[in-house]
Design an enzyme around this catalytic site. Structure first.
Site, PDB file in Angstrom:
ATOM      1  N   GLU A   1      -2.305  10.545  -2.136  1.00  0.00           N
ATOM      2  CA  GLU A   1      -2.063  10.716  -3.583  1.00  0.00           C
ATOM      3  C   GLU A   1      -2.276   9.409  -4.344  1.00  0.00           C
ATOM      4  O   GLU A   1      -2.306   9.408  -5.565  1.00  0.00           O
ATOM      5  CB  GLU A   1      -0.646  11.274  -3.816  1.00  0.00           C
ATOM      6  CG  GLU A   1       0.509  10.288  -3.692  1.00  0.00           C
ATOM      7  CD  GLU A   1       0.875   9.943  -2.252  1.00  0.00           C
ATOM      8  OE1 GLU A   1       0.159  10.346  -1.313  1.00  0.00           O
ATOM      9  OE2 GLU A   1       1.889   9.231  -2.087  1.00  0.00           O
TER      10      GLU A   1
ATOM     11  N   GLU B   1      11.537   6.958   0.228  1.00  0.00           N
ATOM     12  CA  GLU B   1      12.490   6.400   1.187  1.00  0.00           C
ATOM     13  C   GLU B   1      13.185   7.583   1.860  1.00  0.00           C
ATOM     14  O   GLU B   1      13.940   8.300   1.213  1.00  0.00           O
ATOM     15  CB  GLU B   1      13.461   5.486   0.426  1.00  0.00           C
ATOM     16  CG  GLU B   1      14.432   4.772   1.295  1.00  0.00           C
ATOM     17  CD  GLU B   1      13.759   4.076   2.486  1.00  0.00           C
ATOM     18  OE1 GLU B   1      12.842   3.260   2.268  1.00  0.00           O
ATOM     19  OE2 GLU B   1      14.154   4.369   3.632  1.00  0.00           O
ATOM     20  N   SER B   2      12.901   7.755   3.147  1.00  0.00           N
ATOM     21  CA  SER B   2      13.386   8.972   3.814  1.00  0.00           C
ATOM     22  C   SER B   2      14.908   9.059   3.835  1.00  0.00           C
ATOM     23  O   SER B   2      15.458  10.162   3.765  1.00  0.00           O
ATOM     24  CB  SER B   2      12.814   9.080   5.227  1.00  0.00           C
ATOM     25  OG  SER B   2      13.087   7.921   5.969  1.00  0.00           O
TER      26      SER B   2
ATOM     27  N   CYS C   1       4.085  10.384   4.687  1.00  0.00           N
ATOM     28  CA  CYS C   1       4.884   9.196   4.950  1.00  0.00           C
ATOM     29  C   CYS C   1       6.368   9.550   5.136  1.00  0.00           C
ATOM     30  O   CYS C   1       6.705  10.151   6.140  1.00  0.00           O
ATOM     31  CB  CYS C   1       4.645   8.166   3.858  1.00  0.00           C
ATOM     32  SG  CYS C   1       4.968   6.514   4.442  1.00  0.00           S
TER      33      CYS C   1
ATOM     34  N   HIS D   1      -0.971   7.673   2.337  1.00  0.00           N
ATOM     35  CA  HIS D   1      -0.716   8.216   0.989  1.00  0.00           C
ATOM     36  C   HIS D   1      -2.001   8.644   0.280  1.00  0.00           C
ATOM     37  O   HIS D   1      -2.495   7.910  -0.591  1.00  0.00           O
ATOM     38  CB  HIS D   1      -0.048   7.150   0.124  1.00  0.00           C
ATOM     39  CG  HIS D   1       1.370   6.862   0.498  1.00  0.00           C
ATOM     40  ND1 HIS D   1       2.446   7.464  -0.120  1.00  0.00           N
ATOM     41  CD2 HIS D   1       1.888   6.050   1.436  1.00  0.00           C
ATOM     42  CE1 HIS D   1       3.567   7.027   0.413  1.00  0.00           C
ATOM     43  NE2 HIS D   1       3.260   6.158   1.360  1.00  0.00           N
TER      44      HIS D   1
ATOM     45  N   ARG E   1      10.072   5.458  12.393  1.00  0.00           N
ATOM     46  CA  ARG E   1      10.027   4.872  11.046  1.00  0.00           C
ATOM     47  C   ARG E   1       9.555   3.419  11.087  1.00  0.00           C
ATOM     48  O   ARG E   1       9.802   2.712  12.048  1.00  0.00           O
ATOM     49  CB  ARG E   1      11.421   4.891  10.399  1.00  0.00           C
ATOM     50  CG  ARG E   1      11.979   6.267  10.211  1.00  0.00           C
ATOM     51  CD  ARG E   1      13.354   6.186   9.565  1.00  0.00           C
ATOM     52  NE  ARG E   1      13.267   5.554   8.263  1.00  0.00           N
ATOM     53  CZ  ARG E   1      14.171   4.697   7.785  1.00  0.00           C
ATOM     54  NH1 ARG E   1      15.222   4.349   8.496  1.00  0.00           N
ATOM     55  NH2 ARG E   1      14.011   4.166   6.587  1.00  0.00           N
TER      56      ARG E   1
ATOM     57  N   ILE F   1       1.986   2.429   3.625  1.00  0.00           N
ATOM     58  CA  ILE F   1       3.053   1.634   3.019  1.00  0.00           C
ATOM     59  C   ILE F   1       4.312   1.799   3.868  1.00  0.00           C
ATOM     60  O   ILE F   1       4.907   2.874   3.889  1.00  0.00           O
ATOM     61  CB  ILE F   1       3.330   2.087   1.567  1.00  0.00           C
ATOM     62  CG1 ILE F   1       2.034   2.012   0.741  1.00  0.00           C
ATOM     63  CG2 ILE F   1       4.430   1.238   0.936  1.00  0.00           C
ATOM     64  CD1 ILE F   1       2.133   2.654  -0.633  1.00  0.00           C
ATOM     65  N   ARG F   2       4.681   0.766   4.569  1.00  0.00           N
ATOM     66  CA  ARG F   2       5.808   0.847   5.521  1.00  0.00           C
ATOM     67  C   ARG F   2       5.743   2.184   6.271  1.00  0.00           C
ATOM     68  O   ARG F   2       6.691   2.970   6.330  1.00  0.00           O
ATOM     69  CB  ARG F   2       7.144   0.716   4.794  1.00  0.00           C
ATOM     70  CG  ARG F   2       7.428  -0.733   4.409  1.00  0.00           C
ATOM     71  CD  ARG F   2       8.914  -0.988   4.307  1.00  0.00           C
ATOM     72  NE  ARG F   2       9.534  -0.037   3.406  1.00  0.00           N
ATOM     73  CZ  ARG F   2      10.726   0.507   3.605  1.00  0.00           C
ATOM     74  NH1 ARG F   2      11.428   0.214   4.672  1.00  0.00           N
ATOM     75  NH2 ARG F   2      11.236   1.346   2.736  1.00  0.00           N
TER      76      ARG F   2
HETATM   77  N1  GLN Z   1       9.523   3.512   5.476  1.00  0.00           N
HETATM   78  C1  GLN Z   1       9.857   4.618   4.645  1.00  0.00           C
HETATM   79  C2  GLN Z   1      10.947   5.478   5.259  1.00  0.00           C
HETATM   80  O1  GLN Z   1      11.393   5.260   6.346  1.00  0.00           O
HETATM   81  C3  GLN Z   1       8.638   5.469   4.366  1.00  0.00           C
HETATM   82  C4  GLN Z   1       7.696   4.726   3.498  1.00  0.00           C
HETATM   83  C5  GLN Z   1       6.842   5.592   2.635  1.00  0.00           C
HETATM   84  O2  GLN Z   1       7.089   6.779   2.449  1.00  0.00           O
HETATM   85  N2  GLN Z   1       5.847   4.980   2.070  1.00  0.00           N
HETATM   86  O3  GLN Z   1      11.363   6.373   4.632  1.00  0.00           O
END
Ligand code: GLN
Length: 192
Positions: free
Chosen positions: A173, A47-48, A78, A171, A107, A135-136
């Site tokens: 990883e 989560e940034s 990400c 991702h 984002r 993922i998002r």
């Molecule tokens: N949506 C997340 C963000 O804004 C990033 C998602 C992720 O790292 N998988 O930080």
């Protein structure tokens, strides 16, 4: 080769295992001093906003910029790709990017958590398609001169490199496929 993985929040353990499997000596970086002697740093997904807050608390903004200035390569996956960008298109107050790479990133460009998806990606530098786990995910909306686009998904940039900086919006990883980690160790570290 010694590499660090920023271990404040997010998917850092998976990166450490993958880097070790790819032949590097990898360790978790929880304090700026742990960047000493590191040839490359991975900023993981997560989560940034949370990672940015912790980076500020521990003094990582200055430390990472300084180490990158003296030759440390950086790979952001990400959330890490968001934080290493020059510009975050829809930044929340407080969400300062490191400004290491000439990219503009948006984002959550594909919607919410339920809109996470997987797709096979053609990455020119790898010989076979790579399974991208999104993922998002953010979107790399724009890149400056000197940034090489390594992969696109439906026209959108999902992997890019600028000298010793690598950004992937997916991702690697989480796949068990070591090729992007090997690419970082062999072609991004030392490319500055
Ligand atoms: N949506 C997340 C963000 O804004 C990033 C998602 C992720 O790292 N998988 O930080």
């Amino acid at each position: 080769m010694r590499v660090g993985v920023l271990a404040l929040q997010g998917a850092f353990r998976e990166h450490i295992l993958m880097l070790e499997a790819a032949g590097a000596t990898a360790h978790a970086v929880r304090l700026p001093e742990q960047l000493d002697g590191v040839a490359g740093l991975v900023i993981p997904g997560g989560e940034s906003t949370a990672i940015a807050k912790l980076m500020r608390t521990y003094g990582f903004y200055e430390a990472i910029r300084e180490c990158h200035g003296s030759g440390m390569a950086v790979w952001g996956t990400c959330a890490g790709a968001i934080l290493s960008a020059q510009t975050i298109a829809d930044a929340l107050p407080d969400q300062e990017p490191l400004g290491l790479m000439a990219t503009t990133v948006r984002r959550n460009a594909y919607g919410r958590q339920v809109d996470s998806f997987e797709a096979d990606l053609a990455i020119g530098q790898l010989d076979l398609p790579f399974r991208g786990v999104f993922i998002r995910a953010p979107l790399i909306e724009a890149v400056g001169e000197g940034v090489k686009v390594l992969a696109r998904h439906r026209g959108d940039i999902v992997a890019a490199q600028e000298c010793d900086m690598l950004a992937t919006t997916f991702h690697p990883e989480l796949t068990g496929d070591l090729r992007v980690h090997r690419y970082f160790l062999e072609h991004v570290i030392g490319a500055g």
